[in-house]
Design a protein around this motif. Structure first.
Motif, short mmCIF file in Angstrom:
data_model
loop_
_atom_site.label_atom_id
_atom_site.label_comp_id
_atom_site.label_asym_id
_atom_site.label_seq_id
_atom_site.Cartn_x
_atom_site.Cartn_y
_atom_site.Cartn_z
N LEU A 213 0.85 -1.19 0.00
CA LEU A 213 0.00 0.00 0.00
C LEU A 213 0.88 1.23 0.00
O LEU A 213 1.84 1.33 0.78
N LEU A 214 0.56 2.19 -0.86
CA LEU A 214 1.26 3.46 -0.93
C LEU A 214 0.31 4.56 -0.50
O LEU A 214 -0.73 4.78 -1.14
N VAL A 215 0.66 5.25 0.59
CA VAL A 215 -0.11 6.40 1.07
C VAL A 215 0.65 7.65 0.65
O VAL A 215 1.75 7.91 1.13
N THR A 216 0.09 8.41 -0.27
CA THR A 216 0.76 9.59 -0.79
C THR A 216 0.04 10.84 -0.32
O THR A 216 -1.18 10.96 -0.45
N GLY A 217 0.80 11.75 0.24
CA GLY A 217 0.24 13.01 0.69
C GLY A 217 0.78 14.19 -0.09
O GLY A 217 0.30 15.31 0.06
N GLU A 218 1.80 13.96 -0.91
CA GLU A 218 2.42 15.03 -1.68
C GLU A 218 1.99 15.03 -3.14
O GLU A 218 2.09 16.04 -3.82
N VAL B 267 4.52 5.49 3.46
CA VAL B 267 3.87 6.78 3.71
C VAL B 267 4.79 7.86 3.17
O VAL B 267 5.90 8.05 3.67
N ASP B 268 4.33 8.58 2.15
CA ASP B 268 5.14 9.59 1.47
C ASP B 268 4.38 10.93 1.50
O ASP B 268 3.50 11.18 0.68
N SER B 269 4.69 11.79 2.44
CA SER B 269 5.70 11.69 3.47
C SER B 269 5.05 11.91 4.83
O SER B 269 3.89 12.32 4.90
N VAL B 270 5.80 11.67 5.90
CA VAL B 270 5.25 11.78 7.24
C VAL B 270 4.98 13.23 7.61
O VAL B 270 4.12 13.51 8.45
N GLN B 271 5.66 14.18 6.95
CA GLN B 271 5.43 15.60 7.26
C GLN B 271 4.10 16.11 6.71
O GLN B 271 3.68 17.21 7.08
N THR B 272 3.44 15.38 5.83
CA THR B 272 2.16 15.82 5.27
C THR B 272 0.97 15.35 6.08
O THR B 272 -0.14 15.84 5.86
#
Length: 464
Positions: A119-124, A168-173
């Motif tokens: 699983l890829l969680v993308t926030g950027e 998780v890409d990235s934790v800062q988002t």
């Protein structure tokens, strides 16, 4: 009922205070306290309704050996210590554009093709942008992707789906709704790392967090972020060059001395299984060039060390090192002038390790000294010769660790001779070893000069 309070948190160590201070009381850094909002229960003590738990003896704990998850990228598996450990938390940091997302998407694609769930969680990036990268990489079409920045939604998805590996890409988002601070702040990053750690351990999900870095190259966020995770990987390299280096700064399940080498191609990052042939190629007869055999974890590396010695009009000559420690370079230059009769007191010295690799071990001291001496005297190092050994302040050479593995690597690359400290022995198939007691003898052997022939008068050497 919980109330929101204002507190100040240090961005370096995570220490919190009730008011702003110019200097952090925890780590002593100046100007690092940042205002943030935090929720706190109104009553002190333990929360009602929670009963105490009975501890158990360590000898009665049953240990179930978890099989490591192969990422499908051999260089990444090497740095991790053999693969991902189930229910572990890994933090990957690096400069923007160095290839973190590309590498992890390739690993997720290989994991999915092996029959596991990724699983890829993308926030950027949006889902469409991730799809464009996956089309270029090929083989990542089966990876599940989620574009989400809410920490609550991400944790609920992990508990419901329970994939084998999550990135998780990235934790800062990520941001938690119960905290009033902005995404990327100290409180938000700390809360995201803590909750993802709990979910990873309880659900058995191997989680990889992508982290931003500061201007100094360190992982952004509080220092507690690096303490929480099981493994911290640092992605090094210039985005304008094609080679990348992956190092392990912290690893609870393996060695921190391993090194992974990648090459950026049109189809993504490709591992370099034999970096010695890539970084250890030197042109014969070139002045100021020497081949070093360094050791990074269990991998010996052949590296070309280049040096330039130029006259200077400055009162304090420059000692500039790229890929080597500048302080260690200054020490080697001082030993060369004092004990090897190589005058460098009125010259600038520049040293560079070809390929963008950084050498941290003292076994490469002798190769650096050989390159500098070759540049100062204008004489090339003998063809087909490598060097390794530690240089002492007295001018004597100290043996380097795992000499047999270094000699074997020199033999694979076709080296005919190796300058090493006296007493170094290799196997029968290894190249010829030229032993030297002192740095002066090693330079004479490497440059093909008689041992008694001085490179400069003793008075000039002492002045240098």
């Amino acid at each position: 009922m919980a109330k929101v309070v204002v507190q100040f948190c240090c961005s370096e160590c995570g220490t919190t205070t009730g008011r702003w201070l110019g200097r952090c009381p925890g780590c002593g850094a100046f100007g690092t306290l940042v205002e943030e909002l935090a929720g706190r229960d109104g009553g002190p003590g333990a929360a009602p309704g929670i009963a105490a738990r009975a501890p158990e003896r360590l000898g009665d704990v049953r240990v179930e050996e978890g099989e490591r998850i192969a990422t499908g990228v051999p260089e990444l598996d090497r740095v991790l210590g053999g693969g991902l450990v189930p229910a572990s938390l890994v933090l990957v940091g690096g400069e923007p554009g160095v290839g973190k997302s590309t590498l992890l998407l390739s690993a997720l694609g290989a994991i999915t093709r092996s029959g596991r769930r990724g699983l890829l969680v993308t926030g950027e990036e949006s889902v469409a942008q991730v799809r464009l990268r996956a089309r270029r990489l090929t083989g990542a079409e089966e990876v599940a992707v989620l574009a989400e920045t809410s920490l609550d939604a991400v944790c609920a998805t992990l508990e419901a789906e329970r994939p084998d590996v999550c990135v998780v890409d990235s934790v800062q988002t990520l941001h938690a709704s119960d905290l009033g601070s902005a995404p990327g702040s100290v409180a938000q990053v700390r809360e995201a790392a803590g909750r993802l750690l709990r979910v990873a351990k309880e659900a058995g999900v191997a989680t990889i967090l992508v982290g931003h870095v500061t201007k100094d190259g360190a992982v952004a966020g509080p220092r507690v972020l690096e303490h929480l995770v099981d493994c911290v990987l640092q992605f090094e390299g210039d985005r304008y060059h094609e080679h990348r280096i992956l190092r392990a700064i912290k690893n609870r399940f393996g060695s921190t001395n391993e090194l992974g080498v990648f090459e950026m191609t049109g189809e993504g990052l490709v591992g370099v299984p034999d970096p010695s042939r890539l970084f250890g190629r030197a042109h014969p007869g070139e002045v100021g060039s020497a081949v070093a055999c360094a050791l990074e974890g269990t991998r010996p590396l052949m590296l070309e060390v280049q040096a330039l010695v130029a006259p200077t009009d400055l009162a304090m000559p420059r000692r500039v090192g790229t890929g080597v420690d500048p302080k260690r370079l200054a020490m080697i230059v001082a030993v060369l002038g004092r004990h090897a009769r190589v005058p460098l007191g009125s010259a600038d010295v520049f040293v560079n390790v070809a390929g963008g690799v950084r050498i941290d071990e003292p076994g490469a001291d002798l190769a650096v000294a050989l390159a500098v001496a070759s540049a100062q005297r204008g004489a090339p190092v003998r063809e087909g010769m490598a060097a390794f050994g530690e240089v002492g302040l007295t001018g004597r050479l100290r043996p380097a660790s795992q000499a047999e593995r270094r000699l074997e690597e020199c033999g694979k690359l076709g080296m005919s001779a190796v300058v090493a400290p006296a007493g170094t022995r290799g196997r029968r198939a290894s190249p010829r070893v030229v032993g030297a007691e002192t740095l002066r003898e090693a330079i004479a052997a490497g440059l093909g000069e008689p041992v008694g022939e001085p490179g400069a008068p003793a008075a000039a050497a002492s002045a240098g």
